[in-house]
Design an enzyme around this catalytic site. Structure first.
Site, short mmCIF file in Angstrom:
data_model
loop_
_atom_site.label_atom_id
_atom_site.label_comp_id
_atom_site.label_asym_id
_atom_site.label_seq_id
_atom_site.Cartn_x
_atom_site.Cartn_y
_atom_site.Cartn_z
N CYS A 32 3.57 15.95 8.36
CA CYS A 32 4.19 16.25 9.65
C CYS A 32 5.51 16.96 9.39
CB CYS A 32 4.46 14.95 10.40
SG CYS A 32 2.99 13.93 10.57
N ARG A 49 3.00 22.37 8.89
CA ARG A 49 2.87 21.04 8.30
C ARG A 49 1.96 20.13 9.11
NH1 ARG A 49 7.39 20.48 4.66
NH2 ARG A 49 6.85 18.31 4.41
N TRP A 61 0.56 15.74 12.02
CA TRP A 61 -0.76 15.75 11.39
C TRP A 61 -1.17 14.28 11.37
CZ3 TRP A 61 -3.08 13.61 7.03
CH2 TRP A 61 -4.33 14.16 6.68
N ASN A 117 7.36 11.32 8.98
CA ASN A 117 6.36 12.03 8.18
C ASN A 117 5.96 11.10 7.05
OD1 ASN A 117 4.94 13.79 6.52
ND2 ASN A 117 6.79 14.75 5.69
N GLY A 118 4.65 10.86 6.88
CA GLY A 118 4.21 9.98 5.79
C GLY A 118 3.50 8.77 6.34
N GLU A 158 -13.26 28.35 -5.19
CA GLU A 158 -12.19 28.72 -4.24
C GLU A 158 -12.79 29.41 -3.00
OE1 GLU A 158 -9.24 28.10 -3.62
OE2 GLU A 158 -8.27 29.80 -2.67
N LYS A 191 -12.32 28.07 0.73
CA LYS A 191 -11.71 28.89 1.79
C LYS A 191 -12.65 28.98 3.00
CE LYS A 191 -8.25 29.26 0.88
NZ LYS A 191 -7.53 29.04 -0.35
N GLU A 228 -12.76 25.64 4.87
CA GLU A 228 -11.49 25.38 5.56
C GLU A 228 -11.38 26.16 6.85
OE1 GLU A 228 -7.53 24.78 3.21
OE2 GLU A 228 -8.54 26.50 2.38
N HIS A 286 -30.20 23.70 -11.94
CA HIS A 286 -30.14 22.25 -12.17
C HIS A 286 -29.99 21.47 -10.86
CE1 HIS A 286 -30.09 22.90 -16.45
NE2 HIS A 286 -29.12 23.78 -16.28
N LYS A 322 -0.49 22.07 5.82
CA LYS A 322 -0.13 22.88 4.65
C LYS A 322 0.40 22.02 3.51
CE LYS A 322 0.73 26.94 2.81
NZ LYS A 322 -0.45 27.62 2.29
O1 M6R Z 1 1.04 22.70 -1.92
P1 M6R Z 1 -0.08 22.49 -2.90
O2 M6R Z 1 -0.44 23.73 -3.66
O3 M6R Z 1 0.18 21.34 -3.84
O4 M6R Z 1 -1.32 22.10 -2.01
C1 M6R Z 1 -2.54 21.72 -2.58
C2 M6R Z 1 -3.67 21.78 -1.58
O5 M6R Z 1 -3.40 20.93 -0.50
C3 M6R Z 1 -3.88 23.20 -1.04
O6 M6R Z 1 -4.11 24.11 -2.06
C4 M6R Z 1 -5.08 23.23 -0.07
O7 M6R Z 1 -6.26 22.98 -0.76
C5 M6R Z 1 -5.11 24.55 0.68
N1 M6R Z 1 -5.31 24.32 2.07
C6 M6R Z 1 -6.15 25.48 0.17
O8 M6R Z 1 -6.24 26.64 0.94
#
Ligand code: M6R
Length: 607
Positions: free
Chosen positions: A2, A27, A74, A98-99, A480, A484, A487, A503, A602
């Site tokens: 947050c 955030r 969040w 936050n947390g 990746e 992506k 997400e 496999h 984020k």
């Molecule tokens: O800030 P960080 O690089 O430590 O974050 C790690 C992951 O939360 C971050 O890479 C997440 O997987 C992204 N949303 C990927 O696009």
């Protein structure tokens, strides 16, 4: 996760709080809220959904208070409803958080037994009631917070506003970041310097366990033992970064297009361009150069950058790499040879699991090197060496430019270590460095393929599942790509090492299944073509990312995105661009929010 902001101002602060929250929305964005004091009375305004809903409420019901707190959420405890939105309040205080408060249920039961009425499902509301209880017991606001903090377990940051106290804000930091901003007879509190950039560039970061009593003309910081302490003030560079989309529709599009520039900037930081060699801006201790094994840990995209780095460390520095996601590594009790390197990778530098992995490794006598984008972050500050990525602020929740900058740093580290360990001679180093220097130009050329990539993406929008395949450094890139796409578009996607297809995942292939193959024409290209034949034989729809020779060389019916020719070693950095664009354009075509995908945030500061 947050975002928190607090302002002790000279005029009405509500609009400024919302302005600051806009810069923190990355955030968390499932609800938001503010609280101010009007004639000493707490006034709250909260809204479910995006921040614009709160802005509309504020427009219809202006708040006049000169002190206030704000929050963008969040959700962890309780649904993302208006009722669960912060600030949470009890009779005398309002709290943004936050947390996670781990022992909130226990505290809540105790407070209920004392007559406190709870109206939300959140852990945060417990903090408001706990502080009120301490006030009821006769403590003043500062002592009430000090006493309450001792009872809280978990990792959190707090901002607290008190009814009847127009010149007081209290902040606390345990685990989650919190910064103080100093103005002219004004004070600010924020989850990061970026949020405070419009107001001030003079910043102090609270250390873990610190809490702060802010008044318009003072900031008294106490450590975890309630000892008055001084923390350094620094000039934040955050205001130098424009946090706007420019002419782009989304931050993500802007950040994808920034990659040639930020990767070039990052490479220039690690390479002596005229000498054609890696020039690390820090010293590596001799025992680290001689180590037999190193460890890498990170989360999400950072982990996948680390996995790519593993290929480079093993190849260029002949160094074995143990790599794991941080949420596993932190609890695995992995044995570690003292004096070796633990490398963590993080854009935000605040990811809770990565930080815990770092701390575990430190306790095991490792030298900590972090590849990190935010120089003032906790991970950067707790590392022996912070190897910075110079990507600038990344606002889109999906990581793009931070990823390729992480790859740039990891490639330089691997080459630098290779030279120091006597694996690479000057000629070989110069050959590799020349390839790296060419990457930004190749990225610019990859960006020009956007319209073709967009068309391919539209064809993915109907898919239920998508498979990504790659070998070598294109295997982490396949993972990746799948991450992506999931997400951003919410289409189910999996990444596999191409050789693993037979496999298990081959069972999924039918004519509805797009298979995206990342395969520059390198030494394993023919092996990958065999895997593509296995897909074609089962009616799967093939989309190939390759160079001209690769696109012409499969003999199969494939849709190709033809990439520029380049040597294979660092091709993954360039191929990352179409991979990112595929996810972006698929999501946009499907009407999804590419910058703020559902359920994500984020900066993941909870476990
Ligand atoms: O800030 P960080 O690089 O430590 O974050 C790690 C992951 O939360 C971050 O890479 C997440 O997987 C992204 N949303 C990927 O696009």
């Amino acid at each position: 996760m947050c975002g928190i902001v607090g302002i002790l101002g000279q005029g009405p602060v509500a609009g400024l709080l919302v302005e600051a929250l806009k810069r923190l929305e990355y955030r968390g964005y499932d609800s938001s809220g503010i609280a101010t004091l009007e004639e000493g009375q707490l006034q709250r305004l909260r809204a479910e959904g995006k921040l614009k809903n709160l802005a509309t409420r504020l427009h219809n019901h202006p708040l006049q208070g000169h002190v206030g707190i704000g929050h963008t959420r969040w959700a962890t405890h309780g649904k993302p409803t208006e009722n669960n939105a912060h600030p949470h309040a009890s009779a005398k205080v309002a709290v943004v958080h936050n947390g996670i408060i781990e022992n909130f249920q226990e505290l809540r039961a105790q407070l209920q037994a004392l007559g406190h009425q709870f109206v939300t499902e959140t852990d945060t509301e417990t903090v408001a009631h706990l502080i009120t209880q301490k006030l009821n017991e006769g403590l003043g606001p500062v002592a009430a917070v000090a006493a309450s903090l001792k009872l809280l377990r978990g990792a959190f940051a707090l901002g607290i506003l008190f009814e009847g106290h127009d010149d007081l804000l209290i902040g606390a930091r345990r685990g989650a970041p919190l910064a103080i901003g100093f103005g002219e007879e004004e004070m600010y509190l924020g989850s990061d310097a970026l949020a405070l950039a419009p107001f001030t560039d003079t910043i102090s970061y609270l250390e873990d366990g610190d809490w702060v009593v802010l008044r318009r003309d003072s900031a008294e910081i106490f450590d975890a033992h309630d000892k008055l302490v001084q923390r350094p003030r620094s000039q934040s560079l955050a205001s130098a970064f424009l946090v706007d989309k420019g002419n782009y529709r989304h931050f993500m599009a802007k950040e994808i297009h920034e990659q040639p520039e930020v990767v070039a900037r990052t490479l220039a930081h690690y390479i002596d361009l005229s000498a054609g060699k890696v020039n690390l801006p820090f010293e590596l201790p001799p025992e680290m150069v001689k180590m037999e094994r190193m460890t890498i840990s990170a989360c999400g995209t950072g982990y996948l950058a680390g996995l790519t780095g593993k290929y480079w460390f093993e190849k260029f520095a002949r160094l074995s790499v143990d790599i794991d996601v941080a949420s596993e590594f932190r609890y695995r009790e992995a044995p570690m040879a003292p004096g070796a390197m633990m490398l963590v990778v993080s854009q935000s530098g605040e990811t809770a699991d990565t930080l815990a992995a770092l701390r575990y490794a430190k306790a095991q006598g490792q030298h900590i090197v972090s590849v990190v984008n935010v120089p003032t972050s906790t991970i950067a500050r707790e590392s022996d060496i912070a190897a910075l990525t110079l990507a600038g602020p990344e606002i889109g929740v999906a990581s793009t430019k931070a990823f390729t900058c992480q790859l740039a740093v990891l490639a330089c580290l691997a080459i630098g270590l290779g030279r120091m360990r006597g694996v690479l001679d000057a000629q070989e180093e110069s050959r590799l460095v020349k390839q790296l220097i060419a990457i930004p130009g190749l990225m610019a050329s990859a960006l020009q393929r956007e319209s073709g990539i967009e068309q391919v993406s539209h064809s993915l929008a109907k898919a239920r599942d998508v498979l990504y395949l790659g070998r070598g450094t294109n295997y982490p890139l396949a993972l990746e790509g799948a991450l992506k796409l999931k997400e951003l578009s919410y289409i189910h996607a999996e990444g596999y090492a191409a050789g693993e297809l037979k496999h298990g995942p081959i069972a999924l292939i039918d004519e509805t299944m797009p298979v995206i193959v990342i395969a520059p024409s390198d030494h394993v290209f023919e092996k990958t073509v065999s895997n593509m034949q296995e897909v074609a034989a089962r009616g799967g729809r093939l989309i190939l990312l390759s160079d001209a020779a690769g696109a012409a060389g499969t003999g199969l019916d494939v849709t190709s995105i033809v990439m520029p020719d380049m040597p294979p070693e660092f091709a993954a950095m360039v191929y990352a661009i179409p991979v990112q664009m595929i996810a972006y354009h698929t999501a946009v075509f499907m009407g999804k929010d590419a910058d703020q995908p559902r359920n994500l945030a984020k900066s993941v500061t909870v476990e």
